[in-house]
Every structure is written in C-alpha cells, then in structure tokens.
Design an enzyme around this catalytic site. Sequence first.
Site, PDB file in Angstrom:
ATOM      1  CG  HIS A  80      -1.934  -1.059   1.248  1.00  0.00           C
ATOM      2  ND1 HIS A  80      -2.662  -1.376   2.384  1.00  0.00           N
ATOM      3  CD2 HIS A  80      -2.377  -1.912   0.290  1.00  0.00           C
ATOM      4  CE1 HIS A  80      -3.496  -2.364   2.112  1.00  0.00           C
ATOM      5  NE2 HIS A  80      -3.330  -2.708   0.854  1.00  0.00           N
ATOM      6  CB  ALA A 115       0.434   5.084  -5.004  1.00  0.00           C
TER       7      ALA A 115
END
Length: 418
Positions: free
Chosen positions: A354, A388
Amino acid sequence: MGVNVNISYDQAAYGPGGPLHVTYSNYYQPMNPGLIRGFRALSLSAQTGFSSGRMDGYGYLAVSINPDTQIKDSSETAFLSQAYNATSFRVYQNTIAQKILFEGKTATGVLVETAGLTYTLEATKEVIVAAGVTRSPQMLMVSGIGPQEILAQHNIPVIVNRPVGQNWQDHCAFEFQYKMNVGGNAALEGNKEYLYQATEDFLTTQTGPLTNWGGDILGFEKLPSPYREALNESALAELAELPDDQPEIEWLIASHGPQLATSSYVTFTPAILAVTSKGTIGLTSANAADNPIIDPKTFSSPTEQALGVQIYKRLQEFVNATGLTSGPELKVGPLNTDAEILEGIKQTGLPWYHGVASCPMGKESDPNAIVDTNGKVFGVSGVRVVDASVIPLIAPGHSMAPVYMVAEKLADAIKRGV
C-alpha cells in the site's frame, strides 16, 4: 454471494456509473459465520461496508470485479482499453524510459530504449511520470531530481535538490496460518477434483470459489482494553496524534494455505494501520533499468513494535472465538513472552504493498514535498507525477480507491492545463 445471503451496503457511497465495476463475489466463504462469531466476541459492530468512510467494526468487502462475468476489473480493463479505442494513445511495448531530458529546468522529452535502440520521445506539453511508488522516484533521481548526496554517488548532475524517495510509508501485516475445519479456497491448488468442480462452476454459471479472492469480511478497530493499557507512554502519545476515528488495526482473513494444499486452511493477517515508520528509495546506479534500493523500514518504529505485540495477543482471542481452526498455528507456532511474540511476528511480517509518499504532494515551502497539488514537480517545469507516490499520508485502509481518486483528480488537472 449465495442463495440465502443478503448483503447490506451504503448505496450513497457509490456513483451511478463509471468504467470500474465494484460489486461482491458470487461465492460465500464457508468460514464467514465463524468470522462473524469471532468479530462479535471482540465487540466489533456490523457495518454496511467501508466505502462510506466509517472504518470501525466488521463488514463485507466490495471488490473490483465485473458483476456479470465475475472477472476482475482493473485500470487496464476499465481505463486503458477505453483510451485505446477512443484516442490516439500509443503504447511502446518492451521499452524502458531511461531518463527525462531537460533544457535548463524545462523538460523536453524522454530518452527511451527499445531492443537496444536508444531514441528520444519529445514532449510537446509535459512529461507525465506514472511508474509507481518505487519507480517514479527512481525516474526523477536518474534524471537529476532528488537528494544531492544520492545523485552525487552516481555522478548524476543535480537539477533540483529535494528529498525524493525519502518518506515512503506502507502498512505492515503479519500472517498466521491454521488448518481449518470448513471448506475454502486453499484446496484449489492441490485438490484436482475440487479445482475441476470450481472451474466448471465458474465457466458455466459464474459461481463458486474462483469468483472469490479468498475472503469476504474485514474488520477494523483501535486497540482496545486491556491490551491498550500494556502500551508504554511513548507509544500511547504517538498514537494519540492520529485522528480519533482512524483505526489502528485491520483484520484480513482469507481461506489461503501453503502451496499445493489439498485440505482447508485459514490465514489471519492483522495489519498495523497506525504507521509510524518511514522507508526510503535509493539508487543502485544511474541506469533506470537497474532496480532501485528499496528499504521499507516496515515495523521498525518502537510504537509499531509495541502495537504489534498487543495485536498478536488480541489475535489469540479472535482465533479462539471463531471456532474455525484445527491444531496449532503453522508458521511460527505458539508464542508466549513479549520477546518471543516480537521475534515471531517479525518472521511473519510483510509490507502490504500500500506504499505511498515517495514523491509526496504538499506546499513548496514544505521541505519534504516533491510535487504540488496538481502533481507538478517543484523546481522544474514540464514534469508531473501521477501515481500513489504523490499521496502524502497513508490511508487507514486499502490503497486502491485512493489511487484511483488521485488519478482522477490529476487527470482533470491535465485536461484543464493547470
């Protein structure tokens, strides 16, 4: 999900339409009743999913699969395929970007290589970097944008001295595996008869375990009493800096097991969402084809370690309440003292992919910021990062939706020319 299963969800959390499908699997995991029993024993409340922003309790996970075919949707199926059909978008296959080219501090193009042939793709407007949380900072650094001490090590001329790759954040998770007394997905690898039936169900009726990633239900919570009282004052003070409604723990459970399993297994994967460590991305060379140096520093902070020990103790309460397991934990076995627990969870720990914040967004006056609110790199013109890596703080949950959100925001900025 199943003939006798109804799932409540918050319709307002979803749009009326769009290219990316979000729905639920046509297969109801046999372990779900046990998980619900376990979550209730932990005093977690049922939620109508987690897409509306409330991240406490337990609920069913919506996933990006096509509701008709039960095949996974992705950025490729939902967005890239549309670009192929509707625009002059072009993909250079088997091609690697070597570095961004500049005249002064203005990007003019990208040096690329295909099958040994090196050539330049000229930029008429700007260069957009979308190589991900590890490769985007690498691309900036080999092009001369990054910490001057790292660039100097590889004889890269410094165009902008900023801390590219120095603030990477990721969640830390731990895997604990048990034999399970109900069916699940683990046997798909080693049980031919089970796999054959699952394949037939998927191909003929779009049902069965092949429509399911291995789990349905997640849980989120802050570390409760009596475990919280066992944390030291430093850890409590650091956790107190987080928002009141931010969970510190995610409970992810999947019916996965060892490779080529022929029977049923369950893997409990608690994750630390209160991230207090920061990793780094470095360079092995000035060549973008060489892998960068990745040091996630996952689970390195004292607060994360103290929290991890207490999460393991909370896990024992959860596992016992589910009634799903048969026999001892299989990866590290029983752990008793805090020292044993810490060493054991280090052995099973893993980054959760993540990752964010290796090129974080912020104000130019912020010494850690690399890009502005439109993804434009500070100190140069004509370079924008869209992935991201620009998210400045890690979200207390999964990263897919935040990444889509950032991509939509920055795509809009590109179209508006800002």
